[in-house]
Scaffold this active site. Structure first.
Site, PDB file in Angstrom:
ATOM      1  N   LYS A 145      18.864  18.598   3.070  1.00  0.00           N
ATOM      2  CA  LYS A 145      20.301  18.373   3.305  1.00  0.00           C
ATOM      3  C   LYS A 145      20.536  17.750   4.686  1.00  0.00           C
ATOM      4  O   LYS A 145      21.242  16.765   4.836  1.00  0.00           O
ATOM      5  CB  LYS A 145      21.088  19.700   3.209  1.00  0.00           C
ATOM      6  CG  LYS A 145      20.917  20.425   1.888  1.00  0.00           C
ATOM      7  CD  LYS A 145      21.716  21.710   1.826  1.00  0.00           C
ATOM      8  CE  LYS A 145      21.210  22.820   2.739  1.00  0.00           C
ATOM      9  NZ  LYS A 145      19.867  23.335   2.427  1.00  0.00           N
ATOM     10  N   ARG A 194       8.223  21.316  10.004  1.00  0.00           N
ATOM     11  CA  ARG A 194       9.561  20.967  10.516  1.00  0.00           C
ATOM     12  C   ARG A 194       9.663  21.211  12.019  1.00  0.00           C
ATOM     13  O   ARG A 194       9.231  22.231  12.545  1.00  0.00           O
ATOM     14  CB  ARG A 194      10.640  21.784   9.813  1.00  0.00           C
ATOM     15  CG  ARG A 194      12.000  21.544  10.486  1.00  0.00           C
ATOM     16  CD  ARG A 194      13.159  21.800   9.636  1.00  0.00           C
ATOM     17  NE  ARG A 194      13.338  23.198   9.302  1.00  0.00           N
ATOM     18  CZ  ARG A 194      14.364  23.633   8.597  1.00  0.00           C
ATOM     19  NH1 ARG A 194      15.266  22.771   8.168  1.00  0.00           N
ATOM     20  NH2 ARG A 194      14.473  24.903   8.310  1.00  0.00           N
ATOM     21  N   ARG A 253      11.851  26.334  14.271  1.00  0.00           N
ATOM     22  CA  ARG A 253      12.955  27.282  14.146  1.00  0.00           C
ATOM     23  C   ARG A 253      12.408  28.669  13.862  1.00  0.00           C
ATOM     24  O   ARG A 253      11.444  28.818  13.108  1.00  0.00           O
ATOM     25  CB  ARG A 253      13.868  26.852  12.993  1.00  0.00           C
ATOM     26  CG  ARG A 253      14.966  25.923  13.439  1.00  0.00           C
ATOM     27  CD  ARG A 253      15.741  25.331  12.304  1.00  0.00           C
ATOM     28  NE  ARG A 253      16.185  26.264  11.280  1.00  0.00           N
ATOM     29  CZ  ARG A 253      16.945  25.912  10.249  1.00  0.00           C
ATOM     30  NH1 ARG A 253      17.335  24.658  10.126  1.00  0.00           N
ATOM     31  NH2 ARG A 253      17.310  26.792   9.347  1.00  0.00           N
ATOM     32  N   ARG A 286      28.333  28.342   1.059  1.00  0.00           N
ATOM     33  CA  ARG A 286      27.072  28.975   0.679  1.00  0.00           C
ATOM     34  C   ARG A 286      27.284  30.230  -0.157  1.00  0.00           C
ATOM     35  O   ARG A 286      26.330  30.870  -0.567  1.00  0.00           O
ATOM     36  CB  ARG A 286      26.360  29.384   1.962  1.00  0.00           C
ATOM     37  CG  ARG A 286      25.030  28.744   2.164  1.00  0.00           C
ATOM     38  CD  ARG A 286      24.480  29.305   3.454  1.00  0.00           C
ATOM     39  NE  ARG A 286      23.118  28.974   3.612  1.00  0.00           N
ATOM     40  CZ  ARG A 286      22.686  27.944   4.311  1.00  0.00           C
ATOM     41  NH1 ARG A 286      23.536  27.137   4.876  1.00  0.00           N
ATOM     42  NH2 ARG A 286      21.410  27.737   4.419  1.00  0.00           N
ATOM     43  N   ARG A 333      15.248  33.987   3.000  1.00  0.00           N
ATOM     44  CA  ARG A 333      16.276  32.950   2.836  1.00  0.00           C
ATOM     45  C   ARG A 333      16.360  32.496   1.379  1.00  0.00           C
ATOM     46  O   ARG A 333      17.436  32.230   0.863  1.00  0.00           O
ATOM     47  CB  ARG A 333      15.983  31.764   3.755  1.00  0.00           C
ATOM     48  CG  ARG A 333      16.374  32.056   5.199  1.00  0.00           C
ATOM     49  CD  ARG A 333      15.780  31.063   6.168  1.00  0.00           C
ATOM     50  NE  ARG A 333      16.200  29.703   5.955  1.00  0.00           N
ATOM     51  CZ  ARG A 333      15.556  28.642   6.421  1.00  0.00           C
ATOM     52  NH1 ARG A 333      14.447  28.802   7.127  1.00  0.00           N
ATOM     53  NH2 ARG A 333      16.003  27.426   6.195  1.00  0.00           N
TER      54      ARG A 333
HETATM   55  P1  AP5 Z   1      15.853  19.580   6.214  1.00  0.00           P
HETATM   56  O1  AP5 Z   1      16.585  18.282   6.086  1.00  0.00           O
HETATM   57  O2  AP5 Z   1      15.887  20.291   7.512  1.00  0.00           O
HETATM   58  O3  AP5 Z   1      16.293  20.534   5.001  1.00  0.00           O
HETATM   59  P2  AP5 Z   1      17.595  21.416   4.835  1.00  0.00           P
HETATM   60  O4  AP5 Z   1      17.948  21.421   3.390  1.00  0.00           O
HETATM   61  O5  AP5 Z   1      18.653  20.975   5.795  1.00  0.00           O
HETATM   62  O6  AP5 Z   1      16.952  22.818   5.217  1.00  0.00           O
HETATM   63  P3  AP5 Z   1      17.471  23.988   6.156  1.00  0.00           P
HETATM   64  O7  AP5 Z   1      16.325  24.947   6.247  1.00  0.00           O
HETATM   65  O8  AP5 Z   1      18.053  23.495   7.434  1.00  0.00           O
HETATM   66  O9  AP5 Z   1      18.601  24.549   5.292  1.00  0.00           O
HETATM   67  P4  AP5 Z   1      19.115  25.919   5.295  1.00  0.00           P
HETATM   68  O10 AP5 Z   1      20.260  25.654   4.398  1.00  0.00           O
HETATM   69  O11 AP5 Z   1      18.231  27.011   4.885  1.00  0.00           O
HETATM   70  O12 AP5 Z   1      19.378  26.230   6.847  1.00  0.00           O
HETATM   71  P5  AP5 Z   1      20.675  26.081   7.746  1.00  0.00           P
HETATM   72  O13 AP5 Z   1      20.273  25.502   9.033  1.00  0.00           O
HETATM   73  O14 AP5 Z   1      21.795  25.461   6.996  1.00  0.00           O
HETATM   74  O15 AP5 Z   1      14.334  19.331   5.766  1.00  0.00           O
HETATM   75  C1  AP5 Z   1      13.352  20.321   5.911  1.00  0.00           C
HETATM   76  C2  AP5 Z   1      12.067  19.687   6.462  1.00  0.00           C
HETATM   77  O16 AP5 Z   1      11.524  18.803   5.504  1.00  0.00           O
HETATM   78  C3  AP5 Z   1      12.291  18.842   7.723  1.00  0.00           C
HETATM   79  O17 AP5 Z   1      11.181  18.949   8.555  1.00  0.00           O
HETATM   80  C4  AP5 Z   1      12.410  17.406   7.181  1.00  0.00           C
HETATM   81  O18 AP5 Z   1      11.989  16.450   8.152  1.00  0.00           O
HETATM   82  C5  AP5 Z   1      11.499  17.454   5.991  1.00  0.00           C
HETATM   83  N1  AP5 Z   1      11.979  16.628   4.887  1.00  0.00           N
HETATM   84  C6  AP5 Z   1      13.266  16.370   4.525  1.00  0.00           C
HETATM   85  N2  AP5 Z   1      13.313  15.581   3.427  1.00  0.00           N
HETATM   86  C7  AP5 Z   1      12.021  15.356   3.080  1.00  0.00           C
HETATM   87  C8  AP5 Z   1      11.401  14.623   2.025  1.00  0.00           C
HETATM   88  N3  AP5 Z   1      12.110  13.978   1.104  1.00  0.00           N
HETATM   89  N4  AP5 Z   1      10.029  14.658   1.968  1.00  0.00           N
HETATM   90  C9  AP5 Z   1       9.300  15.314   2.876  1.00  0.00           C
HETATM   91  N5  AP5 Z   1       9.836  16.008   3.917  1.00  0.00           N
HETATM   92  C10 AP5 Z   1      11.166  16.027   4.015  1.00  0.00           C
HETATM   93  O19 AP5 Z   1      21.073  27.634   7.940  1.00  0.00           O
HETATM   94  C11 AP5 Z   1      20.296  28.503   8.729  1.00  0.00           C
HETATM   95  C12 AP5 Z   1      20.911  29.885   8.752  1.00  0.00           C
HETATM   96  O20 AP5 Z   1      22.269  29.838   9.276  1.00  0.00           O
HETATM   97  C13 AP5 Z   1      21.083  30.566   7.384  1.00  0.00           C
HETATM   98  O21 AP5 Z   1      19.905  31.206   6.966  1.00  0.00           O
HETATM   99  C14 AP5 Z   1      22.224  31.555   7.693  1.00  0.00           C
HETATM  100  O22 AP5 Z   1      21.760  32.664   8.416  1.00  0.00           O
HETATM  101  C15 AP5 Z   1      23.122  30.748   8.603  1.00  0.00           C
HETATM  102  N6  AP5 Z   1      24.137  29.987   7.850  1.00  0.00           N
HETATM  103  C16 AP5 Z   1      24.191  28.642   7.729  1.00  0.00           C
HETATM  104  N7  AP5 Z   1      25.233  28.272   6.963  1.00  0.00           N
HETATM  105  C17 AP5 Z   1      25.841  29.421   6.580  1.00  0.00           C
HETATM  106  C18 AP5 Z   1      26.969  29.698   5.761  1.00  0.00           C
HETATM  107  N8  AP5 Z   1      27.665  28.725   5.169  1.00  0.00           N
HETATM  108  N9  AP5 Z   1      27.303  30.997   5.565  1.00  0.00           N
HETATM  109  C19 AP5 Z   1      26.619  31.988   6.156  1.00  0.00           C
HETATM  110  N10 AP5 Z   1      25.540  31.799   6.941  1.00  0.00           N
HETATM  111  C20 AP5 Z   1      25.153  30.516   7.146  1.00  0.00           C
END
Ligand code: AP5
Length: 204
Positions: A13, A118, A150, A85, A161
């Site tokens: 994402k 990552r 991270r 979410r 997660r």
């Molecule tokens: P990346 O683009 O970082 O993937 P992502 O889907 O953004 O993954 P996240 O882990 O950031 O999502 P998440 O939803 O769990 O965490 P968030 O930060 O929102 O890609 C991942 C890796 O793969 C990278 O290294 C990238 O370079 C690589 N990659 C990407 N595309 C690729 C491809 N096609 N091929 C190969 N490699 C690739 O949330 C973190 C925490 O915040 C949550 O756990 C929660 O505690 C809190 N939080 C966030 N939002 C909320 C909410 N709405 N409500 C409550 N708590 C929340």
């Protein structure tokens, strides 16, 4: 364009949103990045948020919703990454007009493979040691800041997660599917291949 990006942890994402922001100038709001910024500030709110993130749990709905709505104020074009979410968060977004909701579809195994490599800079720009490496080792291409892992990418936390994702976030996709608003995108392949697929869906 008002776009919501859904998908499991690691589905790409943030990577897709960064590319869209760079090409089209749309405001990219990553709920996770905004919450991590608050943690970095070490405010009492940040300390509270840290407890949830470090364990892989969701931050309470009301808190995240308030922060997101504040950040979106006055924005005509935006990409929401990581919000909503929970179904409660989706309900809270009902008053906000959204054009498209894309769901990045990737298996848990494929996503887990991406976490080990990552790296992020303190401002949130994302990299992968193999699939999306920075030009200079260990440094962000955009701001030159050092890259790090991270805390919530540790395998134990990643497991939690995913549990939360299946329990609380997968129903959000169902919620939008019933409203016939959800568009699925295959998130397998290189970052560029996935990005081109996303753009094709958006053009349609
Ligand atoms: P990346 O683009 O970082 O993937 P992502 O889907 O953004 O993954 P996240 O882990 O950031 O999502 P998440 O939803 O769990 O965490 P968030 O930060 O929102 O890609 C991942 C890796 O793969 C990278 O290294 C990238 O370079 C690589 N990659 C990407 N595309 C690729 C491809 N096609 N091929 C190969 N490699 C690739 O949330 C973190 C925490 O915040 C949550 O756990 C929660 O505690 C809190 N939080 C966030 N939002 C909320 C909410 N709405 N409500 C409550 N708590 C929340």
């Amino acid at each position: 364009m008002k776009l919501i990006l859904l998908g499991p942890p690691g589905s790409g994402k943030g990577t897709v949103a960064e590319k869209l922001e760079k090409e089209f100038g749309w405001f990219h709001l990553s709920a996770g990045a905004v919450l991590r910024e608050e943690v970095e500030k070490k405010t009492s709110l940040g300390k509270e948020i840290k407890k949830y993130i470090d364990k892989g749990n969701l931050v309470p709905d009301q808190l995240v919703t308030e922060i997101v709505k504040m950040e979106l104020q006055g924005k005509n074009d935006f990409i929401l990454d990581g919000f909503p979410r929970t179904v409660q968060q989706a309900e809270a977004m009902r008053g906000v007009k959204v054009d498209t909701i894309l769901h990045l579809d990737l298996s848990e195994n494929a996503a887990i493979k991406r976490f080990a490599g990552r790296r992020k800079c303190p401002k949130g720009h994302g990299y992968h040691l193999i699939y999306l490496p920075p030009k200079k080792k260990g440094k962000c291409d955009v701001d030159g800041l050092p890259l790090s892992r991270r805390v919530d990418d540790e395998p134990k936390v990643v497991k939690e997660r995913f549990k939360i994702y299946h329990r609380q976030t997968a129903p959000v996709a169902e919620y939008y599917k019933k409203k016939k608003k959800l568009i699925m995108v295959d998130a397998n392949g290189t970052p560029e291949e996935v990005y081109q697929r996303v753009k094709k869906k958006l053009k349609k």
